[in-house]
Design an enzyme around this catalytic site. Structure first.
Site, PDB file in Angstrom:
ATOM      1  N   ILE A  12       0.850  -1.205   0.000  1.00  0.00           N
ATOM      2  CA  ILE A  12       0.000   0.000   0.000  1.00  0.00           C
ATOM      3  C   ILE A  12       0.884   1.253   0.000  1.00  0.00           C
ATOM      4  CG2 ILE A  12      -1.921   1.191   1.152  1.00  0.00           C
ATOM      5  CD1 ILE A  12      -2.690  -1.603   2.333  1.00  0.00           C
ATOM      6  N   ASP A  50      15.559   1.386   9.784  1.00  0.00           N
ATOM      7  CA  ASP A  50      14.474   0.952  10.663  1.00  0.00           C
ATOM      8  C   ASP A  50      14.049   2.107  11.578  1.00  0.00           C
ATOM      9  OD1 ASP A  50      13.611  -2.117  11.656  1.00  0.00           O
ATOM     10  OD2 ASP A  50      13.297  -0.514  13.122  1.00  0.00           O
ATOM     11  N   TYR A 140      -1.927  -8.711  16.015  1.00  0.00           N
ATOM     12  CA  TYR A 140      -1.701  -7.677  14.996  1.00  0.00           C
ATOM     13  C   TYR A 140      -2.676  -6.506  15.199  1.00  0.00           C
ATOM     14  CZ  TYR A 140      -2.428  -5.426  10.477  1.00  0.00           C
ATOM     15  OH  TYR A 140      -2.614  -4.496   9.488  1.00  0.00           O
ATOM     16  N   LYS A 144      -2.052  -2.472  16.338  1.00  0.00           N
ATOM     17  CA  LYS A 144      -2.498  -1.310  15.544  1.00  0.00           C
ATOM     18  C   LYS A 144      -3.401  -0.386  16.381  1.00  0.00           C
ATOM     19  CE  LYS A 144      -0.670  -1.810  11.391  1.00  0.00           C
ATOM     20  NZ  LYS A 144      -0.276  -0.868  10.351  1.00  0.00           N
TER      21      LYS A 144
HETATM   22  N1  UFG Z   1      -9.200 -17.093   2.409  1.00  0.00           N
HETATM   23  C1  UFG Z   1      -9.370 -18.376   1.893  1.00  0.00           C
HETATM   24  N2  UFG Z   1      -8.288 -18.993   1.370  1.00  0.00           N
HETATM   25  C2  UFG Z   1      -7.041 -18.412   1.326  1.00  0.00           C
HETATM   26  C3  UFG Z   1      -6.880 -17.103   1.859  1.00  0.00           C
HETATM   27  C4  UFG Z   1      -7.993 -16.471   2.397  1.00  0.00           C
HETATM   28  O1  UFG Z   1     -10.459 -18.937   1.927  1.00  0.00           O
HETATM   29  O2  UFG Z   1      -6.091 -19.070   0.843  1.00  0.00           O
HETATM   30  C5  UFG Z   1     -10.376 -16.418   2.966  1.00  0.00           C
HETATM   31  C6  UFG Z   1     -10.195 -16.039   4.420  1.00  0.00           C
HETATM   32  O3  UFG Z   1     -10.591 -17.097   5.251  1.00  0.00           O
HETATM   33  C7  UFG Z   1     -11.100 -14.812   4.507  1.00  0.00           C
HETATM   34  C8  UFG Z   1     -11.040 -14.194   3.117  1.00  0.00           C
HETATM   35  O4  UFG Z   1     -10.546 -15.225   2.272  1.00  0.00           O
HETATM   36  O5  UFG Z   1     -12.405 -15.210   4.754  1.00  0.00           O
HETATM   37  C9  UFG Z   1     -10.095 -13.005   3.033  1.00  0.00           C
HETATM   38  O6  UFG Z   1      -8.855 -13.390   3.617  1.00  0.00           O
HETATM   39  P1  UFG Z   1      -7.548 -12.489   3.517  1.00  0.00           P
HETATM   40  O7  UFG Z   1      -6.459 -13.242   4.211  1.00  0.00           O
HETATM   41  O8  UFG Z   1      -7.311 -12.074   2.105  1.00  0.00           O
HETATM   42  O9  UFG Z   1      -7.945 -11.190   4.313  1.00  0.00           O
HETATM   43  P2  UFG Z   1      -8.492 -11.038   5.817  1.00  0.00           P
HETATM   44  O10 UFG Z   1      -9.916 -10.617   5.687  1.00  0.00           O
HETATM   45  O11 UFG Z   1      -8.183 -12.187   6.664  1.00  0.00           O
HETATM   46  O12 UFG Z   1      -7.521  -9.917   6.298  1.00  0.00           O
HETATM   47  C10 UFG Z   1      -7.732  -8.573   6.078  1.00  0.00           C
HETATM   48  C11 UFG Z   1      -6.396  -7.849   6.017  1.00  0.00           C
HETATM   49  C12 UFG Z   1      -5.671  -7.957   7.329  1.00  0.00           C
HETATM   50  C13 UFG Z   1      -6.593  -7.505   8.430  1.00  0.00           C
HETATM   51  C14 UFG Z   1      -7.896  -8.277   8.396  1.00  0.00           C
HETATM   52  C15 UFG Z   1      -8.881  -7.762   9.404  1.00  0.00           C
HETATM   53  O13 UFG Z   1      -5.603  -8.386   4.990  1.00  0.00           O
HETATM   54  O14 UFG Z   1      -4.531  -7.133   7.311  1.00  0.00           O
HETATM   55  O15 UFG Z   1      -8.504  -8.119   7.128  1.00  0.00           O
HETATM   56  O16 UFG Z   1      -9.671  -8.800   9.845  1.00  0.00           O
HETATM   57  F1  UFG Z   1      -6.006  -7.723   9.626  1.00  0.00           F
END
Ligand code: UFG
Length: 328
Positions: A12, A50, A140, A144
């Site tokens: 980002i 850093d 995490y 934040k």
């Molecule tokens: N997912 C899958 N398979 C994968 C990866 C993800 O099914 O291989 C699903 C996850 O379970 C989730 C959705 O796809 O339901 C999105 O997952 P991401 O990992 O892409 O994103 P998150 O929603 O977990 O995470 C985002 C941000 C984080 C933040 C979080 C807040 O990327 O930085 O939202 O909950 F912390």
């Protein structure tokens, strides 16, 4: 006067540097390049270092006239934060403390902060607005939130004004095709789906199809990375007008399930993209969707690239042309 972007070589951060360059800002980037990529910087003056290194911060502040900071530098893997919370407190919280102390020393009074929907934890209601309960479910998100609160106290004591931007699910790549998402390891849905489309992975694992949602898979609010970048530029503008500290959600306001994301990716790429249902991933809320009304009305933010098909098309342009990311 220059804008200092910490973590400017990250995903980002680099898109925000691109947006700042487009309007002719002077940019200084501080990045330790542990996760960032030098090639992701389309301009600006780079210091490799850093936040916790006082000497490098002294050099940045004495060699440049910094009027505002956009602070991205942090660790951001939810799963890792549960195994190594100390790493997250040290880099994220202590690193931000070091930065704020130096801002105070050098009289820099404006900071835009890269925050997250993870500060809310399991939502009490959707869409989520900025007044809702913040109760992170992972280390995490907790770090934040601690960083946001630290900034509020530095405002009270030293009048350092901050705008915290709580992103929902960032995805997509720059329209130019020059920069995009390249995390190692990659954990995010959109790039993983596209890696499966490229044949770099045998399939996409769907983490759970027994959630209380229409198709049983988790629903998220996907927002284009360049729309997020624009919000940072608007937040700097707002602080420059003398605005008070505040917090804004950044999302598209529309939720898509994991299955819907895969389906749209199949249409965009023309590839089959095999999907396997696997157990739930710990800590995933069923639905996360933002209300971004406040950012729209107060920052004048109007996301224009965040239709899901456009997000995935831009990400596909990047991944298909650079299958090995910045190493390719
Ligand atoms: N997912 C899958 N398979 C994968 C990866 C993800 O099914 O291989 C699903 C996850 O379970 C989730 C959705 O796809 O339901 C999105 O997952 P991401 O990992 O892409 O994103 P998150 O929603 O977990 O995470 C985002 C941000 C984080 C933040 C979080 C807040 O990327 O930085 O939202 O909950 F912390």
């Amino acid at each position: 006067m220059a804008v200092l972007v910490t973590g400017g070589a990250g995903y980002i951060g680099s898109h925000t540097v691109a947006a700042l360059l487009e309007r002719g800002e002077d940019i200084v980037v501080l990045d330790n390049l542990q996760q960032g990529h030098k090639e992701a910087l389309l301009g600006g003056k780079l210091y490799v270092g850093d936040l916790r290194d006082a000497e490098v911060l002294d050099r940045v502040f004495t060699e440049n006239e910094i009027d505002a900071i956009i602070h991205f530098a942090a660790n951001s893997l939810v799963g890792e934060s549960m195994k190594l919370p100390g790493k997250y407190y040290h880099n994220n919280v202590y690193g931000t403390l070091c930065l704020l102390e130096k801002m105070n020393e050098y009289n820099v009074k404006k900071i835009v902060f890269s925050s997250t929907a993870a500060t809310y934890g399991e939502p009490e209601q959707v869409p989520i607005d900025e007044y809702d309960r913040t109760l992170p479910t992972n280390a995490y998100g907790e770090t934040k939130l601690a960083m946001e609160k630290m900034m509020q106290w530095f405002d009270t004591a030293h009048e350092i004004k901050s705008i915290s931007l709580r992103y929902f699910n960032a995805a997509g790549a720059h329209d130019s095709g020059k920069i995009g998402e390249d995390h190692r390891p990659e954990t995010h849905l959109v790039p993983i789906v596209l890696e499966a489309a490229l044949g770099k992975r045998p399939h996409i694992s769907v983490f759970g199809d027994d959630y209380d949602t229409p198709d049983g898979t988790c629903i998220r609010d996907y927002i284009h990375v360049s729309d997020l970048a624009d919000a940072h530029v608007l937040a700097v503008d707002r602080l420059r007008t003398g605005a008070d500290s505040s917090v804004y959600n950044l999302g598209n306001g529309q939720g898509f399930s994991v299955k819907e994301v895969i389906e749209i990716a199949r249409t965009v790429t023309g590839k089959e993209i095999p999907a396997l249902i696997e157990p739930r991933r710990a800590g995933d809320p069923a639905v996360l969707v933002a209300s971004s009304e406040r950012a729209r009305s107060e920052l004048g933010w109007a996301p224009s690239r965040s239709e899901l098909k456009h997000i995935i098309t831009s990400a596909w342009n990047w991944h298909a042309s650079r299958p090995n990311g910045y190493e390719g």
